[in-house]
Design a protein around this motif. Structure first.
Motif, PDB file in Angstrom:
ATOM      1  N   SER A   1      36.755 -32.041 -40.978  1.00 17.08           N
ATOM      2  CA  SER A   1      35.923 -32.324 -42.149  1.00 17.08           C
ATOM      3  C   SER A   1      35.989 -31.191 -43.170  1.00 17.08           C
ATOM      4  O   SER A   1      36.040 -31.437 -44.381  1.00 17.08           O
ATOM      5  CB  SER A   1      34.482 -32.555 -41.702  1.00 17.08           C
ATOM      6  OG  SER A   1      33.674 -32.896 -42.792  1.00 17.08           O
ATOM      7  N   GLN A   2      35.995 -29.952 -42.690  1.00 16.33           N
ATOM      8  CA  GLN A   2      36.086 -28.802 -43.592  1.00 16.33           C
ATOM      9  C   GLN A   2      37.520 -28.546 -44.043  1.00 16.33           C
ATOM     10  O   GLN A   2      37.778 -28.265 -45.220  1.00 16.33           O
ATOM     11  CB  GLN A   2      35.534 -27.559 -42.883  1.00 16.33           C
ATOM     12  CG  GLN A   2      34.042 -27.630 -42.592  1.00 16.33           C
ATOM     13  CD  GLN A   2      33.218 -27.812 -43.849  1.00 16.33           C
ATOM     14  OE1 GLN A   2      33.413 -27.107 -44.851  1.00 16.33           O
ATOM     15  NE2 GLN A   2      32.297 -28.773 -43.820  1.00 16.33           N
ATOM     16  N   ALA A   3      38.458 -28.682 -43.120  1.00 21.84           N
ATOM     17  CA  ALA A   3      39.851 -28.332 -43.426  1.00 21.84           C
ATOM     18  C   ALA A   3      40.484 -29.279 -44.439  1.00 21.84           C
ATOM     19  O   ALA A   3      41.345 -28.864 -45.225  1.00 21.84           O
ATOM     20  CB  ALA A   3      40.666 -28.315 -42.136  1.00 21.84           C
ATOM     21  N   LEU A   4      40.071 -30.532 -44.452  1.00 27.78           N
ATOM     22  CA  LEU A   4      40.668 -31.499 -45.376  1.00 27.78           C
ATOM     23  C   LEU A   4      40.432 -31.132 -46.840  1.00 27.78           C
ATOM     24  O   LEU A   4      41.133 -31.625 -47.722  1.00 27.78           O
ATOM     25  CB  LEU A   4      40.102 -32.900 -45.112  1.00 27.78           C
ATOM     26  CG  LEU A   4      40.664 -33.640 -43.900  1.00 27.78           C
ATOM     27  CD1 LEU A   4      39.880 -34.922 -43.656  1.00 27.78           C
ATOM     28  CD2 LEU A   4      42.151 -33.945 -44.067  1.00 27.78           C
ATOM     29  N   LYS A   5      39.487 -30.261 -47.103  1.00 35.20           N
ATOM     30  CA  LYS A   5      39.212 -29.858 -48.478  1.00 35.20           C
ATOM     31  C   LYS A   5      40.357 -29.028 -49.051  1.00 35.20           C
ATOM     32  O   LYS A   5      40.666 -29.113 -50.238  1.00 35.20           O
ATOM     33  CB  LYS A   5      37.906 -29.074 -48.547  1.00 35.20           C
ATOM     34  CG  LYS A   5      36.683 -29.901 -48.148  1.00 35.20           C
ATOM     35  CD  LYS A   5      35.423 -29.043 -48.073  1.00 35.20           C
ATOM     36  CE  LYS A   5      34.227 -29.848 -47.596  1.00 35.20           C
ATOM     37  NZ  LYS A   5      32.999 -29.010 -47.429  1.00 35.20           N
TER      38      LYS A   5
END
Length: 682
Positions: free
Chosen positions: A192-196
């Motif tokens: 969820s965080q890395a996809l940013k």
């Protein structure tokens, strides 16, 4: 005038307030309404035990490459990345496990369970503190970098992890291993965080094109944990992935796919991507309950089969979607992925159209594309396949080494060598579904036994499904339980069946028209016996180039041709087989057969469905005799039997032999060389 104006404005204001109140009330009511419950859910892996001919097929797989790929295929065998080594860290090991894991639990085989569990154990035990998982990356190995959401570029492509998540889900369904839910929770928080900063398409287009598999897994975990951040993640992944729901709902896309075979947007025509993408609208509907997604799916699937459909129940794809001519090919991976998509779609939508489609694809397209020992496969099969040999044929991906049509372990690309294992195993594990009202649904039929809990009391019941379906029309269910239990049993009456007959304990209970799922809601008793009779009538159907195919029940029938096999070796791809027919194949069906198939086709049961069953000519239990005439000018050109041209009435107008001959047809899945889409002659 001013007073009138004042009252007019005041009245309009009151009306506006009233309208606003009604709208808000309506919205409140809409939001308060409960969302529809998904009609079906998966039965835990291992609850269904295949029997009869289906178990024979799974045993062949266990003894072949499904059970031994890690011993015979160097890319998976040597220093495997999913065990911490330097070898394969891409898709092929997860692909293989995606079929090997369910096989281990379907057969309850200790050796196979031990073999596959070591990969799962390594994957779970070597999850990084951040939640990232998978093979050790180059950045980790060489630069000792830690992979975190802020340093996600040190990781590797999202796509292979999507497959491994499917593997671990199946393992959890079979074992309830307590490590799995925390493992997935931690990974999805990382993602969820890395996809940013590392979006889905950072490394390759494969993750973008196959994002639905990732969305599916996030939503599966949400159904267990109810963590709403997983739905937010699903939305984020969907936004970064190919917009398959819009594409499937747009007629422009499927028409362009039929017209174009160039490099532009070819990933959107790639048949394996399309097979995976079929479930995308259903998965979006699962999350949103927006009916638009179901309409997109219906439009897209219907259009694909109209423009690209082949008689054996699958769309062309060699590798691109490539029209409906009987000389087009289809990739084995496309069949495996389309079958799995349909199994997921069935659970979410409960739509019988997709149940019928799964059955047709499984019993026709699937069996023909592998050898008897499940050690070799065709990358592309062809509907009207008059020889199996090296060549470029009419494929959109001819392949420089001309190895896409032969039967070999490594022929064509080896993705299918790894991915073909999920097809039969997932079909077997989706013969039954649980229902929202604590019942069971038999939506596909094959010999098996299921043991599970049903009813409000959670009573354990065992149902033995004894049948030789799809070769015979009776499906017999025998019930065993310690005490009486009330629960609904749903049964599919296939659309090809005019009327199904249900008998309980030897007495006729009901009759139902085909094309529906019916419910029997009663208190079941130990030793109850239920029989579902699905009479199979011969018919013909119309396919590409005005060709005709003979059908009976769920099976399509092809010309029986005795086979001549030749073994050869190619430097890069190893041993392979060519297959040639020993007899003439250039027949057209006589017009009278098409006009009145019931009175002009003869069904012969030639042998029982016995033990050690194999999908080959020697085991074909049914034959159909038809009248035909030869077409002298229909010849092999460039390895293909390109379809003779017919008029609008579907009649071939060229030279036809005056002699009427009797030809023998067998179920398509038992053939290697064949004609299945026949020209029609007078």
């Amino acid at each position: 005038m001013r007073q009138y104006s004042y009252y007019l404005h005041f009245s309009l204001l009151k009306i506006s307030i009233l309208v606003l109140f009604l709208l808000l009330s309506q919205n409140t009511i809409t939001q308060a309404q409960p969302k529809p419950v998904q009609p079906y859910t998966e039965i835990p892996l291992g609850s269904i035990k295949p029997k009869g001919w289906l178990r024979d097929q799974l045993v062949i797989m266990k003894n072949g490459t499904t059970g031994h790929l890690d011993e015979v295929y160097a890319k998976v065998k040597n220093d495997n990345g999913w065990l911490g080594g330097h070898g394969d860290g891409w898709e092929e090991t997860p692909y293989w496990l995606d079929g090997a894991v369910p096989l281990a639990y379907l057969l309850d085989d200790p050796a196979m369970k031990g073999k596959v569990t070591k990969y799962i154990n390594w994957t779970i035990e070597n999850q990084r503190p951040s939640g990232y998982f998978g093979p050790i990356t180059k950045e980790e190995r060489e630069k000792k970098k830690q992979i975190t959401p802020d340093n996600c570029a040190a990781g590797e492509d999202w796509w292979p992890k999507m497959v491994m998540l499917k593997v671990i889900r199946q393992y959890y369904q079979a074992t309830n291993d307590a490590r799995v839910i925390p493992f997935m929770t931690k990974y999805f928080k990382y993602q969820s965080q890395a996809l940013k900063s590392c979006p889905l398409g950072k490394w390759t287009e494969w993750a973008e094109s196959r994002g639905a598999d990732n969305v599916m897994m996030a939503q599966w975990l949400y159904n267990i944990t109810k963590d709403k951040s997983l739905l937010e993640l699903a939305e984020r992944i969907e936004a970064q992935a190919f917009p398959w729901s819009n594409l499937l709902g747009s007629r422009d896309w499927v028409m362009n796919a039929a017209a174009q075979q160039n490099n532009e947007k070819w990933m959107q025509r790639h048949a394996v991507n399309v097979g995976m993408a079929l479930k995308s609208p259903a998965i979006n509907y699962q999350r949103t309950k927006n009916e638009k997604y179901l309409n997109d799916l219906k439009t897209g699937f219907t259009d694909i089969m109209n423009l690209h459909g082949l008689p054996m129940g699958v769309f062309s794809g060699d590798e691109d979607l490539h029209g409906n001519a009987p000389t087009q090919g289809v990739e084995l991976c496309a069949i495996a992925e389309a079958m799995y998509s349909l199994e997921e779609i069935i659970a979410i939508t409960g739509d019988i159209q997709y149940m019928d489609a799964l059955e047709r694809m499984t019993f026709n397209a699937l069996p023909t594309q592998t050898t008897d020992d499940y050690n070799a496969k065709q990358y592309f099969q062809i509907a009207n396949q008059v020889q199996i040999s090296r060549g470029v044929f009419d494929f959109s991906l001819p392949f420089d080494r001309e190895m896409n049509n032969v039967l070999g372990m490594r022929s064509g690309y080896t993705c299918c060598l790894a991915n073909m294992h999920q097809s039969w195993t997932k079909f077997a594990s989706h013969l039954w579904y649980a229902t929202a009202d604590k019942g069971l649904a038999a939506l596909a039929f094959s010999p098996n036994e299921i043991k599970t809990k049903v009813g409000a009391s959670g009573t354990e019941v065992t149902i033995d499904e004894a049948t030789n379906y799809p070769f015979e029309d009776a499906v017999n269910f025998s019930f065993s339980m310690a005490k009486d239990v009330a629960f609904p049993l749903r049964l599919r009456i296939p659309s090809w069946c005019k009327e199904g007959v249900i008998a309980l304990n030897g007495k006729e209970l009901r009759k139902h028209k085909g094309g529906q799922v019916i419910t029997i809601n009663r208190t079941w008793k130990n030793s109850d016996k239920l029989t579902l009779q699905l009479p199979m009538q011969v018919s013909t159907s119309n396919w590409g180039k005005n060709s005709r195919t003979v059908e009976r029940g769920p099976l399509v029938y092809a010309l029986k041709l005795e086979e001549r096999w030749e073994k050869e070796t190619q430097k890069e791809e190893g041993d392979y087989f060519n297959v040639f027919p020993k007899s003439d194949w250039n027949y057209g069906l006589v017009l009278q057969t098409v006009k009145d198939p019931v009175n002009n086709l003869t069904v012969n049961v030639v042998k029982p469905v016995g033990q050690n069953f194999v999908w080959n000519l020697a085991h074909a239990p049914i034959e159909i005799t038809a009248s035909a005439k030869k077409i002298p000018n229909w010849k092999i050109v460039d390895g293909l039997a390109r379809q003779p041209v017919s008029d609008r009435e579907g009649i071939y107008k060229g030279e036809v032999s005056p002699t009427v001959e009797k030809i023998t047809l067998v179920p398509y899945g038992f053939t290697k060389v064949r004609i299945v889409a026949f020209p029609v002659v007078k």
